[in-house]
Design an enzyme around this catalytic site. Structure first.
Site, PDB file in Angstrom:
ATOM      1  N   SER A   6      29.323  27.258  25.868  1.00  0.00           N
ATOM      2  CA  SER A   6      28.071  26.914  26.541  1.00  0.00           C
ATOM      3  C   SER A   6      28.235  26.578  28.018  1.00  0.00           C
ATOM      4  O   SER A   6      27.319  26.024  28.626  1.00  0.00           O
ATOM      5  CB  SER A   6      27.363  25.754  25.819  1.00  0.00           C
ATOM      6  OG  SER A   6      27.059  26.099  24.488  1.00  0.00           O
ATOM      7  N   LYS A  52      31.123  35.260  20.003  1.00  0.00           N
ATOM      8  CA  LYS A  52      29.668  35.383  19.849  1.00  0.00           C
ATOM      9  C   LYS A  52      28.986  34.020  19.945  1.00  0.00           C
ATOM     10  O   LYS A  52      29.624  32.963  19.791  1.00  0.00           O
ATOM     11  CB  LYS A  52      29.325  36.035  18.514  1.00  0.00           C
ATOM     12  CG  LYS A  52      29.698  35.201  17.287  1.00  0.00           C
ATOM     13  CD  LYS A  52      29.199  35.838  15.998  1.00  0.00           C
ATOM     14  CE  LYS A  52      29.862  37.143  15.704  1.00  0.00           C
ATOM     15  NZ  LYS A  52      29.446  37.717  14.405  1.00  0.00           N
ATOM     16  N   GLY A  74      34.241  31.465  25.577  1.00  0.00           N
ATOM     17  CA  GLY A  74      33.816  30.779  24.367  1.00  0.00           C
ATOM     18  C   GLY A  74      32.380  31.093  23.973  1.00  0.00           C
ATOM     19  O   GLY A  74      31.626  31.752  24.704  1.00  0.00           O
ATOM     20  N   HIS A  75      31.991  30.584  22.809  1.00  0.00           N
ATOM     21  CA  HIS A  75      30.656  30.909  22.293  1.00  0.00           C
ATOM     22  C   HIS A  75      29.554  30.367  23.196  1.00  0.00           C
ATOM     23  O   HIS A  75      29.656  29.291  23.781  1.00  0.00           O
ATOM     24  CB  HIS A  75      30.469  30.392  20.860  1.00  0.00           C
ATOM     25  CG  HIS A  75      30.553  28.906  20.705  1.00  0.00           C
ATOM     26  ND1 HIS A  75      31.552  28.291  20.011  1.00  0.00           N
ATOM     27  CD2 HIS A  75      29.760  27.909  21.164  1.00  0.00           C
ATOM     28  CE1 HIS A  75      31.371  26.989  20.034  1.00  0.00           C
ATOM     29  NE2 HIS A  75      30.287  26.722  20.736  1.00  0.00           N
ATOM     30  N   SER A  76      28.498  31.183  23.338  1.00  0.00           N
ATOM     31  CA  SER A  76      27.256  30.808  24.029  1.00  0.00           C
ATOM     32  C   SER A  76      27.422  30.598  25.529  1.00  0.00           C
ATOM     33  O   SER A  76      26.549  30.012  26.179  1.00  0.00           O
ATOM     34  CB  SER A  76      26.649  29.558  23.378  1.00  0.00           C
ATOM     35  OG  SER A  76      26.566  29.701  21.973  1.00  0.00           O
TER      36      SER A  76
END
Length: 332
Positions: free
Chosen positions: A255, A213, A235-237
């Site tokens: 990201s 998330k 991975g996140h974002s």
């Protein structure tokens, strides 16, 4: 009490993020015993200075003069900063003066916000026209649209939005916390996450895929008609646009971003915040540590562009304006 956003209102939001509820600069100054300079104000979200979102009042931190130009161009922010930088910060911003490392205080503020349960959650809505395996675990704050299929032993965590006709194969973990290790008060820990996962219409998620998330309320976003092979780690974002394909065992770190039509080869790894331009192709086991432009094939360790390619994935010569395979014009 948990504040929730309905599925109907959330889907209409052009900027998918989970806002904060009732968080103010003065409240955080009190929680962290920080001096406040400037007006009290509500805070919409948290953000690094390099990832600020337009029209949102964010809590952020400043630990170097190198980022002062970002503050000069930004609207009102709440900034955790050391006393030595106060005079350099534009007056439209509210400052929380930190005696410790500003980044540490920033994460302590984030943990305090999570403890207060001050981040909105998705309101549960699951269509009746879905196929969910009996062994799958679906958490409370999840939206699942028509035609979705979820395989055996999948875990769908809070704040996951799955658009129609998406197929998630067995043993996937969608929406768990990502890997954000920080040392807080001398102790290493994994920072919990407050965002969600958004999976676009018609996507295919292979077996044993893990999609983390978003970190501060933003969503890790899988675009419409994306195809993810088995064992992929997102991975996140991370964000991907429509029609991307990610082959087996590839890793996209936090990201990183894919424009439309990107193809990521097996076992390739994208470093955090790396961007891949539209319709580019990343080769087998490539290690991508910097941005890759559109319409190229890139591979190697570190990855570098090898030659130009067309949307149809065929190789183009250096100055070729028309693809010999599909006839598409390419303006140089």
């Amino acid at each position: 009490m948990t504040n929730t956003l309905s599925a109907s209102s959330f889907a209409k939001n052009n900027t998918p993020y989970l806002p904060l509820s009732g968080v103010t600069a003065t409240q955080l100054a009190s929680d962290l015993n920080l001096e406040q300079i400037g007006e009290n104000c509500h805070i919409d979200t948290l953000s690094f200075l390099t990832t600020l979102k337009p029209n949102l009042r964010a809590l952020t931190f400043l630990n170097s003069e190198a980022y002062l130009d970002i503050l000069a161009r930004s609207e009102k922010l709440v900034i955790i900063a050391p006393k030595t930088l106060i005079e350099s910060i534009p007056r439209q911003h509210t400052i929380l003066v930190s005696k410790e490392a500003p980044q540490t205080q920033f994460y302590l503020a984030f943990l305090a916000i999570l403890k207060r349960q001050s981040v909105y959650q998705l309101e549960k809505k699951i269509s009746t026209n879905v196929q969910i395996a009996k062994t799958a675990i679906i958490h409370e704050h999840v939206v699942i649209e028509d035609g979705v299929k979820i395989g055996d032993y999948c875990v769908i965590h809070n704040n996951t939005y799955i658009e129609k006709n998406t197929h998630i194969k067995s043993h996937c973990c969608i929406g768990s916390d990502g890997f954000e290790p920080k040392t807080i008060n001398g102790k290493p820990q994994i920072i919990p996450h407050a965002g969600g996962v958004w999976i676009g219409e018609g996507s295919h998620i292979g077996s044993q895929v893990c999609i983390d998330k978003g970190l501060f309320g933003e969503f890790t976003t899988i675009g419409r008609y994306n195809l993810l092979d088995n064992l992929v780690q997102i991975g996140h974002s991370v964000t991907s646009q429509e029609n991307c394909s990610i082959a087996a065992a590839a890793v996209l770190c936090g990201s990183s971003s894919l424009e439309r039509g990107v193809w990521i080869g097996p076992q390739a790894c994208l470093l955090q915040q790396v961007a891949i331009g539209q319709h580019s192709k990343i080769g087998l086991a490539a290690q991508v540590i910097s941005d890759i432009p559109a319409f190229v094939f890139a591979t190697g360790s570190p990855a570098r562009p090898i030659h130009r390619i067309c949307i149809c994935q065929k190789k183009l010569k250096a100055k070729e304006k028309t693809c010999p395979n599909c006839g598409l014009d390419h303006h140089l």
